[in-house]
Design a protein around this motif. Structure first.
Motif: not given
Length: 64
Positions: A1-4, A7-12
């Motif tokens: 879950m922390p990896v997801l 990755l979401s934060a990096v994408f945003v």
């Protein structure tokens, strides 16, 4: 879950930087209005943000 989440934060953040680089501060305002409107379930706010982004993407019409 922390990896997801990471990755979401990096994408945003990457997408926000791309919008700011390509369309400037008005693009960031449009993206911010769209995001806030979606999260707050406010159709008016999200519509205004979508229109601002659409105008930024379409750009001015150049006629010769």
């Amino acid at each position: 879950m922390p990896v997801l989440a990471l990755l979401s934060a990096v994408f945003v953040v990457g997408f926000e930087q791309l919008v700011q680089w390509q369309y400037g501060p008005a693009g960031i305002v449009g993206l911010l209005l769209l995001t806030i409107g979606i999260k707050a379930k406010s159709p008016t706010c999200s519509s205004v943000g979508a229109v601002v982004l659409a105008l930024m993407v379409a750009g001015p019409a150049i006629s010769s």
